[in-house]
Write a protein that holds these residues in place. Structure first.
Motif, PDB file in Angstrom:
ATOM      1  N   LEU A  20       0.840  -1.195   0.000  1.00  0.00           N
ATOM      2  CA  LEU A  20       0.000   0.000   0.000  1.00  0.00           C
ATOM      3  C   LEU A  20       0.874   1.243   0.000  1.00  0.00           C
ATOM      4  CD1 LEU A  20      -3.241   0.554   1.974  1.00  0.00           C
ATOM      5  CD2 LEU A  20      -1.416   2.220   2.270  1.00  0.00           C
ATOM      6  N   PHE A  21       0.502   2.211  -0.822  1.00  0.00           N
ATOM      7  CA  PHE A  21       1.148   3.527  -0.857  1.00  0.00           C
ATOM      8  C   PHE A  21       0.230   4.460  -0.096  1.00  0.00           C
ATOM      9  CE2 PHE A  21       2.530   7.453  -3.325  1.00  0.00           C
ATOM     10  CZ  PHE A  21       3.818   7.481  -2.798  1.00  0.00           C
ATOM     11  N   GLY A  22       0.634   4.847   1.108  1.00  0.00           N
ATOM     12  CA  GLY A  22      -0.261   5.520   2.024  1.00  0.00           C
ATOM     13  C   GLY A  22      -0.398   7.011   1.807  1.00  0.00           C
ATOM     14  N   HIS A  24      -0.115  10.942   2.348  1.00  0.00           N
ATOM     15  CA  HIS A  24       0.900  11.826   2.911  1.00  0.00           C
ATOM     16  C   HIS A  24       0.848  13.169   2.186  1.00  0.00           C
ATOM     17  CE1 HIS A  24       2.701   9.663  -0.482  1.00  0.00           C
ATOM     18  NE2 HIS A  24       3.486  10.701  -0.667  1.00  0.00           N
ATOM     19  N   ALA A  50       2.382  -0.948  -7.062  1.00  0.00           N
ATOM     20  CA  ALA A  50       1.627  -0.739  -5.826  1.00  0.00           C
ATOM     21  C   ALA A  50       0.234  -1.348  -5.964  1.00  0.00           C
ATOM     22  CB  ALA A  50       1.520   0.751  -5.513  1.00  0.00           C
ATOM     23  N   GLU A 158     -10.524   5.999   2.286  1.00  0.00           N
ATOM     24  CA  GLU A 158      -9.920   5.668   3.576  1.00  0.00           C
ATOM     25  C   GLU A 158     -10.196   6.837   4.512  1.00  0.00           C
ATOM     26  OE1 GLU A 158      -5.831   3.800   4.349  1.00  0.00           O
ATOM     27  OE2 GLU A 158      -5.550   5.861   5.087  1.00  0.00           O
ATOM     28  N   ARG A 209      -7.925   4.392   8.833  1.00  0.00           N
ATOM     29  CA  ARG A 209      -6.602   4.589   9.419  1.00  0.00           C
ATOM     30  C   ARG A 209      -6.836   4.976  10.873  1.00  0.00           C
ATOM     31  NH1 ARG A 209      -1.447   5.275   7.252  1.00  0.00           N
ATOM     32  NH2 ARG A 209      -2.568   4.547   5.415  1.00  0.00           N
ATOM     33  N   ALA A 239      -5.787   0.249   8.730  1.00  0.00           N
ATOM     34  CA  ALA A 239      -4.363   0.580   8.779  1.00  0.00           C
ATOM     35  C   ALA A 239      -4.033   0.964  10.221  1.00  0.00           C
ATOM     36  CB  ALA A 239      -4.036   1.716   7.830  1.00  0.00           C
ATOM     37  N   VAL A 278      -3.525  -3.640   7.890  1.00  0.00           N
ATOM     38  CA  VAL A 278      -2.342  -3.129   7.208  1.00  0.00           C
ATOM     39  C   VAL A 278      -1.278  -2.763   8.240  1.00  0.00           C
ATOM     40  CG1 VAL A 278      -1.430  -1.361   5.637  1.00  0.00           C
ATOM     41  CG2 VAL A 278      -3.796  -2.192   5.372  1.00  0.00           C
ATOM     42  N   GLN A 280       1.792  -0.596   9.251  1.00  0.00           N
ATOM     43  CA  GLN A 280       2.418   0.672   8.921  1.00  0.00           C
ATOM     44  C   GLN A 280       3.502   0.928   9.958  1.00  0.00           C
ATOM     45  OE1 GLN A 280       2.186   3.558  10.969  1.00  0.00           O
ATOM     46  NE2 GLN A 280       3.048   5.063   9.575  1.00  0.00           N
ATOM     47  N   GLU A 302       2.061  -1.271   4.399  1.00  0.00           N
ATOM     48  CA  GLU A 302       2.237   0.075   3.858  1.00  0.00           C
ATOM     49  C   GLU A 302       3.732   0.360   3.746  1.00  0.00           C
ATOM     50  OE1 GLU A 302       1.469   4.669   5.253  1.00  0.00           O
ATOM     51  OE2 GLU A 302      -0.131   3.196   5.571  1.00  0.00           O
ATOM     52  N   THR A 304       5.194   3.413   2.208  1.00  0.00           N
ATOM     53  CA  THR A 304       5.068   4.711   1.536  1.00  0.00           C
ATOM     54  C   THR A 304       6.415   5.328   1.225  1.00  0.00           C
ATOM     55  OG1 THR A 304       2.946   5.063   2.639  1.00  0.00           O
ATOM     56  CG2 THR A 304       4.035   6.997   1.675  1.00  0.00           C
TER      57      THR A 304
END
Length: 629
Positions: A20-22, A24, A50, A158, A209, A239, A278, A280, A302, A304
């Motif tokens: 996962l590309f979270g 940001h 991804a 999310e 999240r 997450a 997930v 992280q 994750e 990222t």
């Protein structure tokens, strides 16, 4: 057994990998809208494999304006991002949230929203206490934002109840001190938001999240609280994150924090969750990510910052290729500050600039020769890119090792992870057949000969000690930090003083390292706090804590005036009062200057040869010297 690069089902959709590309901050937006730069940024990660991309969090209500280019859902259209990522099968989820008291009133010029009138521990700003109408407006805002995202074609949303979120503030006894239903049942708002979102989302994915440990057990969210809350949730994935406003090292950890720091917290939450979880927490090594899946810690991971450093991470893992490492230094990927920098990476300058930087592949193929003088990050990157473009490259380095200032920086206390990028660059130039010649001093005659041959010449000769703005009396023992690390030990017995006129990581790390050896250590800085520039990377508070715990004597707001064989004369920056402090060895961590002893009109300078550079600037200039961008 679940494979990191294998597919996974989330709700009614299937992601092509478990990476996962979270969400940001990127500062890629135009005003408060998503931009074509966002689409190019996320497309590069989708093309790199991804499985899930969660976009930069969009505020669901106009009361939330946490940073200047923070997206506002009402102004957003995710369709270009969806079109850019869909060919690769990557699932695109819209990040939605509200920062509450952790936001900023500087842009909206309105009071911050919060569950109670509790000042934020970072900004110290006192927010308003939301009334029932504002709470309902927030719930409606999440639902309306979800509708906009669904119309844009996203695969889901999310919801942010993580470190920087109003929903977490309602969950925590630290910030929610209400006496009504929203305070007696602290999970009530989160459940109502999720229900409202689910009513609009339809078959799309609902992700959450959630801060499962505020690291404030006296009143905040604890893992025990989180476990009970998770049992009651109906989402498609969770997450697991930790932290709040209590400390930057938890919410924005740097290279001093062990990668995978949330593993045990995630394991505890997954044990009670009925949906995918997930992991992280600074996971940047695919090996650690796969181990977490194998060991039952999580269902997805994750990664990222790892994908900011190498957008093609997943595809490279599939192909068995080495990935560009993430050092977790936060130097260029932390952009939530008043300078409004664009997100990028120390090791990969193209990140964040995908729509304006055509990439290494854009450089024209060439069958000529190139001479690169200097084996630091600028020289190594220039050699790497030139070799990729087809040049026959010779790299000369006067010392016995490659890496230059970057290898030196990796020796500074707590910054050993920087060596991973040095090792990667060396491995790449070696695999590309670059002719590396160590202990070789290139001369003006060598440059002239290369010029006559029509070779491309890159000068990445590094730096030399800069000017010292203090008087030296007698023959005191003064060493520059580069000399200190190259020598490996101090010669003189007695007190060691570290002089840090820069305020970056070198002074603090050097003081920590010396104190750890048992030496009496002091640090001089003209600033009111130690390591002022570390605020940019999130390490400022922790750095000050570490040096004090190490027993380093701090001389803040202090100027160095004279260096004597057994003592220093220092001056208070504000009162001009002078005093003496004992010193047997002074380590000067001041600025260095370009080493311009070697020059040629046809040569292209790069890195510290131009001016004192960061790793990012050195790599970027090495790439440009090689004819790219």
């Amino acid at each position: 057994m679940a494979s990191l690069t294998g597919s996974v089902e989330l709700g009614s959709r299937t992601a092509p990998s478990r990476v996962l590309f979270g969400p940001h901050e990127t500062n890629l937006g135009i005003k408060r809208a998503l931009s074509p730069r966002h689409a190019a940024y996320y497309q590069a990660r989708a093309e790199g494999g991804a499985g899930v991309i969660v976009t930069e969090i969009a505020s669901v209500h106009e009361s939330d304006w946490p940073y200047e280019r923070a997206p506002l859902a009402a102004d957003c259209d995710w369709s270009a991002i969806v079109r850019a990522c869909r060919p690769q099968g990557t699932l695109v989820l819209a990040g939605l949230g509200h920062s509450g008291s952790q936001g900023s009133s500087a842009y909206s010029q309105n009071a911050l929203w919060a569950p109670s009138r509790v000042p934020d521990v970072a900004s110290r700003e006192l927010p308003l206490e939301m009334d029932s109408g504002q709470i309902q407006a927030l719930i409606d805002g999440f639902a309306h934002a979800t509708g906009i995202a669904v119309q844009s074609g996203v695969d889901g949303v999310e919801i942010n109840a993580g470190q920087f979120s109003l929903l977490r503030q309602f969950l925590s006894g630290l910030t929610n001190q209400r006496g009504d239903d929203w305070g007696e049942d602290k999970g009530k708002l989160l459940r109502e938001v999720l229900a409202a979102v689910k009513g609009v989302l339809g078959p799309g994915i609902l992700g959450l999240r959630l801060s499962c440990d505020e690291l404030a057990p006296w009143a905040g969210v604890t893992p025990e609280h989180a476990v009970e809350l998770v049992r009651s949730l109906d989402v498609d994935y969770l997450a697991v994150v930790r932290g709040s406003a209590m400390g930057a090292s938890a919410t924005r950890p740097d290279l001093h924090t062990e990668p995978g720091f949330n593993i045990e917290l995630c394991r505890q939450i997954r044990a009670v969750a009925t949906f995918p979880v997930v992991l992280q927490g600074s996971v940047v090594d695919p090996g650690q990510a796969q181990w977490a899946l194998d060991d039952g810690v999580a269902d997805l991971v994750e990664m990222t910052r790892a994908q900011i450093a190498d957008p093609a991470l997943v595809s490279k893992v599939r192909a068995g290729r080495s990935i560009r490492p993430c050092s977790l230094d936060n130097a260029k990927c932390m952009v939530r500050d008043n300078r409004n920098p664009i997100v990028t990476c120390s090791a990969e300058p193209r990140s964040g600039h995908e729509s304006t930087d055509p990439g290494i592949e854009s450089g024209a193929a060439h069958d000529g020769h190139a001479l690169v003088v200097g084996g630091g990050p600028a020289g190594l990157e220039a050699a790497r890119v030139l070799a990729l473009r087809g040049y026959q490259v010779r790299l000369t380095e006067r010392s016995a090792e490659l890496g230059g200032a970057l290898a030196l920086a990796a020796k500074v206390g707590g910054r050993g992870r920087l060596q991973s990028f040095v090792d990667w660059l060396i491995a790449e130039v070696t695999a590309l057949g670059v002719d590396v010649r160590l202990k070789t001093e290139s001369t003006a005659a060598d440059l002239e000969q290369a010029s006559r041959n029509g070779d491309l010449i890159v000068l990445a000769t590094g730096s030399k000690p800069g000017r010292r703005a203090y008087s030296v009396v007698g023959e005191p023992h003064v060493v520059g930090y580069q000399e200190f690390y190259e020598a490996g030990a101090l010669v003189s017995d007695g007190p060691v003083v570290v002089f840090d006129p820069v305020g970056g990581p070198i002074g603090v790390g050097t003081a920590e390292l010396v104190a750890a050896s048992g030496r009496e250590t002091a640090l001089i800085t003209q600033d009111q706090v130690v390591g002022t520039l570390l605020a940019i990377t999130g390490d400022l508070a922790d750095a000050n804590r570490r040096v004090q715990q190490a027993g380093v004597t701090l001389h803040k707001s202090t100027l160095l005036r004279e260096v004597h064989p057994a003592h220093l004369v220092v001056e208070d920056r504000f009162t001009a009062r002078r005093r003496e402090i004992p010193c047997a060895t002074l380590i000067d961590c001041g600025h260095r200057l370009p080493d311009d002893s070697l020059t040629h009109p046809d040569a292209i300078p790069a890195g510290d040869r131009v001016a004192p550079r960061t790793v990012h600037e050195a790599v970027l200039e090495g790439r440009r010297a090689a004819g790219v961008r």
